[in-house]
Design a protein around this motif. Structure first.
Motif, PDB file in Angstrom:
ATOM      1  N   LEU A 187       0.826  -1.191   0.000  1.00 15.45           N
ATOM      2  CA  LEU A 187       0.000   0.000   0.000  1.00 15.45           C
ATOM      3  C   LEU A 187       0.873   1.258   0.000  1.00 15.45           C
ATOM      4  CD1 LEU A 187      -3.068   0.339   0.091  1.00 15.45           C
ATOM      5  CD2 LEU A 187      -2.873   0.676   2.563  1.00 15.45           C
ATOM      6  N   ALA A 188       0.493   2.231  -0.814  1.00 19.33           N
ATOM      7  CA  ALA A 188       1.243   3.486  -0.883  1.00 19.33           C
ATOM      8  C   ALA A 188       0.354   4.676  -0.509  1.00 19.33           C
ATOM      9  CB  ALA A 188       1.795   3.694  -2.292  1.00 19.33           C
ATOM     10  N   ALA A 189       0.923   5.573   0.291  1.00 21.53           N
ATOM     11  CA  ALA A 189       0.261   6.857   0.559  1.00 21.53           C
ATOM     12  C   ALA A 189       0.914   7.899  -0.342  1.00 21.53           C
ATOM     13  CB  ALA A 189       0.426   7.234   2.018  1.00 21.53           C
ATOM     14  N   PHE A 190       0.121   8.827  -0.841  1.00 19.30           N
ATOM     15  CA  PHE A 190       0.610   9.804  -1.808  1.00 19.30           C
ATOM     16  C   PHE A 190       0.632  11.198  -1.188  1.00 19.30           C
ATOM     17  CE2 PHE A 190      -0.221  12.955  -5.141  1.00 19.30           C
ATOM     18  CZ  PHE A 190       0.702  12.609  -6.120  1.00 19.30           C
ATOM     19  N   GLY A 191       1.639  11.976  -1.558  1.00 20.26           N
ATOM     20  CA  GLY A 191       1.700  13.351  -1.059  1.00 20.26           C
ATOM     21  C   GLY A 191       2.713  14.147  -1.841  1.00 20.26           C
ATOM     22  N   SER A 192       3.022  15.336  -1.331  1.00 25.75           N
ATOM     23  CA  SER A 192       3.969  16.173  -2.072  1.00 25.75           C
ATOM     24  C   SER A 192       5.240  16.367  -1.249  1.00 25.75           C
ATOM     25  CB  SER A 192       3.338  17.529  -2.385  1.00 25.75           C
ATOM     26  OG  SER A 192       3.375  18.351  -1.249  1.00 25.75           O
ATOM     27  N   THR A 193       6.230  16.968  -1.873  1.00 27.36           N
ATOM     28  CA  THR A 193       7.442  17.333  -1.143  1.00 27.36           C
ATOM     29  C   THR A 193       7.072  18.386  -0.103  1.00 27.36           C
ATOM     30  OG1 THR A 193       7.886  19.066  -2.753  1.00 27.36           O
ATOM     31  CG2 THR A 193       8.975  16.954  -3.118  1.00 27.36           C
ATOM     32  N   ARG A 194       7.957  18.652   0.821  1.00 30.22           N
ATOM     33  CA  ARG A 194       7.671  19.659   1.842  1.00 30.22           C
ATOM     34  C   ARG A 194       7.399  20.998   1.186  1.00 30.22           C
ATOM     35  NH1 ARG A 194      11.645  23.425   2.199  1.00 30.22           N
ATOM     36  NH2 ARG A 194      13.813  22.810   1.864  1.00 30.22           N
ATOM     37  N   ARG A 195       6.692  21.877   1.929  1.00 33.16           N
ATOM     38  CA  ARG A 195       6.455  23.212   1.402  1.00 33.16           C
ATOM     39  C   ARG A 195       7.758  24.014   1.434  1.00 33.16           C
ATOM     40  NH1 ARG A 195       2.695  25.808   5.114  1.00 33.16           N
ATOM     41  NH2 ARG A 195       3.295  24.105   6.484  1.00 33.16           N
ATOM     42  N   LYS A 196       7.795  25.086   0.673  1.00 33.37           N
ATOM     43  CA  LYS A 196       9.021  25.904   0.720  1.00 33.37           C
ATOM     44  C   LYS A 196       9.043  26.694   2.031  1.00 33.37           C
ATOM     45  CE  LYS A 196       7.237  30.024  -1.439  1.00 33.37           C
ATOM     46  NZ  LYS A 196       7.334  31.110  -2.348  1.00 33.37           N
ATOM     47  N   GLY A 197      10.237  26.894   2.540  1.00 34.81           N
ATOM     48  CA  GLY A 197      10.380  27.701   3.750  1.00 34.81           C
ATOM     49  C   GLY A 197       9.978  27.002   5.036  1.00 34.81           C
TER      50      GLY A 197
END
Ligand SMILES: [Zn+2]
Length: 521
Positions: free
Chosen positions: A73-83
């Protein structure tokens, strides 16, 4: 012996697929699809984006309790926010809390997006990628990095695109999936850029394509021929706009046209069923013209001499349709139907062989029900009851002798009342219940009557209810098909009812649901 696949299948029906217009999965729907995908044998199931909605968080909480046989199973998301440091990023924290073995994050490849959308410097974007991958690796996850706009980004600035991919690789990404996010690239471009990435990067490659110009599948194959060994897509090509790469085409092409090992042959024979199952759960009509798995994919307008057609027809087919669980339509031969039913019955736990005397009757009963508009792909519990009745010659655990439903409206409040008469072991029980709708009231009344005899039904609850108006087929008017999903907290099952009248169709599906629970000891 389990052989390592040459190409891994990564299904994102539950995440990217659910972005499609008209597609709305409940948590229960998602769990049922995930179980089906696992039984089918895909290698990864992307369950959702916990940082984007609470429903996906709930899905992962429920999925934790399930044991998957083949899929991770994979959870999906984004890279960290900037700053923001990665440790303090809320969305990244939610990814870890999903407690999945695999985490897939996407990041920016395209400078246009980095500057205009993210409003970050090229360097900060590289740091965001590297930090997030490293952080997730430090927490023991298998990390897949999805390079958003990978191809468009590369076309604008190849060196910067490669630098972003390098950042993911250096962070420790286990796999780098190049994404044709806008879906407008050509197979030749995909092939060229994938080959370059393969030559320049020390990481395993995957491909994620969209179908905006009708090339979703072709583009995925172009990448798989030039260095990628992992393909992301959705069942039936669900997805935003015109959809994602259609796994229902990619899977048989890999196996039957390119000779690449990806799934066991036994899975391939369940492809059509999987495709129909997912459409049923999404409450969408199965597309008859869908390549490989559509009803007309192997239909021939043949002559009248079946025997002659049978000989000739083969030369008009690109493969044997039974390999993917489809059938030739000119001669829906008893044999094809027979072996399908035997296979299905086995799956449902019945001992049925091709010489079982009841098989003929089971087959003709199923055919006539299908003709009336029943579909069993997502209602296996109803199918199991049909087989059971004809095979075991047992009497049903209860019989509904009659029911009555009324709706009353006083000013702004409407109340539904249902009464049900049920017979169990020669005793007749009569109960009345109220509910916020006719089906709910009937469900309550039926259950109240039956728990006196069968206390195990207390735990059963109706989890989802879907209605579809089905086309009038030869000789019948428009009819209503009701699909009910039930659960007892441990297992889920689906039942179906078909009738001109929606209430009668619902009672059939409700009754099947409870009867199934009682026959399954
Ligand atoms: Zn996508």
């Amino acid at each position: 012996m389990k052989m390592k696949p040459e190409v891994e299948i990564y299904d994102t029906t539950l995440r990217d697929g659910s972005q499609g217009e008209g597609i709305n999965f409940s948590v229960m729907d998602k769990l049922r699809i995930a179980e089906k995908l696992d039984a089918f044998g895909v290698h990864y199931i992307e369950g959702g984006w916990p940082g984007s909605n609470p429903k996906d968080i709930e899905f992962f909480a429920e999925a934790k309790r399930k044991k998957f046989k083949t899929a991770r199973l994979a959870a999906f998301g984004s890279t960290r926010r900037k700053g923001v440091s990665v440790e303090k990023d809320e969305q990244v924290r939610l990814l870890l809390e999903a407690e999945t073995p695999v985490v897939t994050i996407f990041g920016k490849t395209w400078l246009l997006h980095v500057k205009e959308v993210l409003r970050a410097t090229p360097e900060e974007n590289l740091a965001m990628i590297g930090d997030t991958v490293r952080f997730l690796k430090d927490h023991g996850r298998f990390v897949i990095y999805d390079a958003e706009h990978g191809f468009d980004g590369y076309k604008q600035d190849p060196e910067y695109a490669l630098a972003t991919w390098q950042a993911a690789a250096e962070g420790g990404a286990d796999l780098l999936a190049l994404c044709d996010t806008n879906g407008g690239s050509l197979p030749t471009e995909i092939a060229r850029i994938t080959a370059t990435a393969q030559a320049r990067l020390p990481v395993k490659l995957g491909i994620h394509t969209h179908n905006d110009i009708g090339l979703g599948v072709a583009n995925a194959l172009a990448a798989l021929e030039t260095g990628a060994s992992h393909v992301q897509g959705t069942i039936n090509g669900y997805g935003e706009r015109t959809g994602n790469c259609n796994l229902t085409s990619v899977i048989p092409i890999l196996a039957l046209k390119m000779g690449k090992r990806c799934l066991p042959d036994s899975s391939l024979r369940k492809l059509k069923e999987l495709s129909q199952f997912v459409d049923e759960i999404a409450n969408l009509r199965h597309d008859p013209r869908q390549p490989w798995v559509g009803e007309t994919a192997f239909a021939h307008k043949g002559g009248t001499h079946v025997n002659a057609v049978q000989k000739v027809v083969h030369s008009y087919e690109h493969i044997d349709p039974t390999l993917i669980g489809n059938t030739r339509r000119v001669l829906v031969s008893d044999l094809a139907g027979r072996s399908n039913i035997v296979m299905k019955a086995h799956e449902l736990g019945f001992k049925v062989a091709s010489d079982t005397p009841e098989l003929k009757e089971i087959l003709s009963r199923i055919k006539s029900l299908e003709h009336e508009g029943y579909e069993f792909e997502a209602a296996e519990a109803s199918l199991a009851l049909v087989i059971r009745k004809l095979l075991k010659h047992e009497t049903a655990p209860f019989k509904i002798e009659g029911y009555h439903v009324s709706i009353r409206r006083d000013r702004s409040i409407s109340v539904c009342q249902a009464s049900v008469k049920v017979r169990v072991d020669g005793i007749t029980e009569h109960t009345i219940a109220e509910g916020d709708g006719p089906v709910n009231a009937l469900d309550q009344a039926l259950r109240n009557a039956l728990v006196k005899f069968y206390p195990q039904l207390k735990k059963v609850r109706l989890a989802d209810y879907k209605v579809r108006i089905i086309d009038s087929t030869a000789g019948t008017g428009a009819r209503t098909r009701v699909l009910i999903e039930s659960t007892d907290g441990k297992e889920e099952w689906g039942t179906v009812g078909v009738h001109d009248n929606i209430i009668e169709a619902s009672v059939q599906a409700l009754s099947d649901s409870l009867e199934f629970r009682l026959t399954k000891r």
